[in-house]
Design a protein around this motif. Sequence first.
Motif, PDB file in Angstrom:
ATOM      1  N   GLY A  42       0.794  -1.220   0.000  1.00 29.71           N
ATOM      2  CA  GLY A  42       0.000   0.000   0.000  1.00 29.71           C
ATOM      3  C   GLY A  42       0.825   1.269   0.000  1.00 29.71           C
ATOM      4  O   GLY A  42       0.281   2.349   0.181  1.00 29.71           O
ATOM      5  N   HIS A  44       3.215   2.009  -2.501  1.00 24.87           N
ATOM      6  CA  HIS A  44       3.605   2.364  -3.863  1.00 24.87           C
ATOM      7  C   HIS A  44       5.095   2.241  -4.149  1.00 24.87           C
ATOM      8  O   HIS A  44       5.697   3.119  -4.749  1.00 24.87           O
ATOM      9  CB  HIS A  44       3.077   3.755  -4.179  1.00 24.87           C
ATOM     10  CG  HIS A  44       1.647   3.889  -3.778  1.00 24.87           C
ATOM     11  ND1 HIS A  44       0.623   3.372  -4.545  1.00 24.87           N
ATOM     12  CD2 HIS A  44       1.062   4.405  -2.665  1.00 24.87           C
ATOM     13  CE1 HIS A  44      -0.529   3.583  -3.927  1.00 24.87           C
ATOM     14  NE2 HIS A  44      -0.295   4.199  -2.796  1.00 24.87           N
ATOM     15  N   HIS A  71      -3.292   9.275  -4.747  1.00 22.12           N
ATOM     16  CA  HIS A  71      -4.673   9.585  -4.372  1.00 22.12           C
ATOM     17  C   HIS A  71      -5.375   8.277  -4.070  1.00 22.12           C
ATOM     18  O   HIS A  71      -5.308   7.334  -4.864  1.00 22.12           O
ATOM     19  CB  HIS A  71      -5.368  10.322  -5.513  1.00 22.12           C
ATOM     20  CG  HIS A  71      -6.801  10.628  -5.223  1.00 22.12           C
ATOM     21  ND1 HIS A  71      -7.174  11.697  -4.440  1.00 22.12           N
ATOM     22  CD2 HIS A  71      -7.931  10.006  -5.609  1.00 22.12           C
ATOM     23  CE1 HIS A  71      -8.500  11.723  -4.365  1.00 22.12           C
ATOM     24  NE2 HIS A  71      -8.973  10.713  -5.061  1.00 22.12           N
ATOM     25  N   GLN A  72      -6.053   8.214  -2.938  1.00 21.43           N
ATOM     26  CA  GLN A  72      -6.712   6.970  -2.543  1.00 21.43           C
ATOM     27  C   GLN A  72      -8.149   7.276  -2.149  1.00 21.43           C
ATOM     28  O   GLN A  72      -8.417   8.266  -1.464  1.00 21.43           O
ATOM     29  CB  GLN A  72      -5.967   6.362  -1.358  1.00 21.43           C
ATOM     30  CG  GLN A  72      -6.469   5.031  -0.939  1.00 21.43           C
ATOM     31  CD  GLN A  72      -5.544   4.399   0.097  1.00 21.43           C
ATOM     32  OE1 GLN A  72      -4.502   4.903   0.421  1.00 21.43           O
ATOM     33  NE2 GLN A  72      -5.970   3.282   0.621  1.00 21.43           N
ATOM     34  N   GLU A  73      -9.070   6.452  -2.585  1.00 21.28           N
ATOM     35  CA  GLU A  73     -10.469   6.592  -2.225  1.00 21.28           C
ATOM     36  C   GLU A  73     -10.955   5.289  -1.602  1.00 21.28           C
ATOM     37  O   GLU A  73     -10.427   4.223  -1.890  1.00 21.28           O
ATOM     38  CB  GLU A  73     -11.324   6.898  -3.456  1.00 21.28           C
ATOM     39  CG  GLU A  73     -11.043   8.247  -4.064  1.00 21.28           C
ATOM     40  CD  GLU A  73     -11.949   8.560  -5.227  1.00 21.28           C
ATOM     41  OE1 GLU A  73     -13.052   7.975  -5.315  1.00 21.28           O
ATOM     42  OE2 GLU A  73     -11.560   9.388  -6.053  1.00 21.28           O
TER      43      GLU A  73
END
Length: 78
Positions: A42, A44, A71-73
């Motif tokens: 998580g 990258h 960017h994480q949603e």
Amino acid sequence: MALKRVFYEEWQMGCCGEPFSVGDEIRWPLVAFGEGRPRDGGHHGAEAWVENHGDTTHPTTGRVRAIDLVHQEFTVDL
């Protein structure tokens, strides 16, 4: 000079980080993955993360070569 990809979480920057740009020399307290946080995919491809709330007596000095914005949603299953 060795290159190292570093993950800088937004809350760490918002709490006590100093703004930086490409080309800036920085001094960050880094923690390698595997030292208190697993490398779970998580982050990258980062080798370390900035930890402003731990031992800050031996920061790593380096120069920012590039910045990748992550960017994480999250979604909720109902």
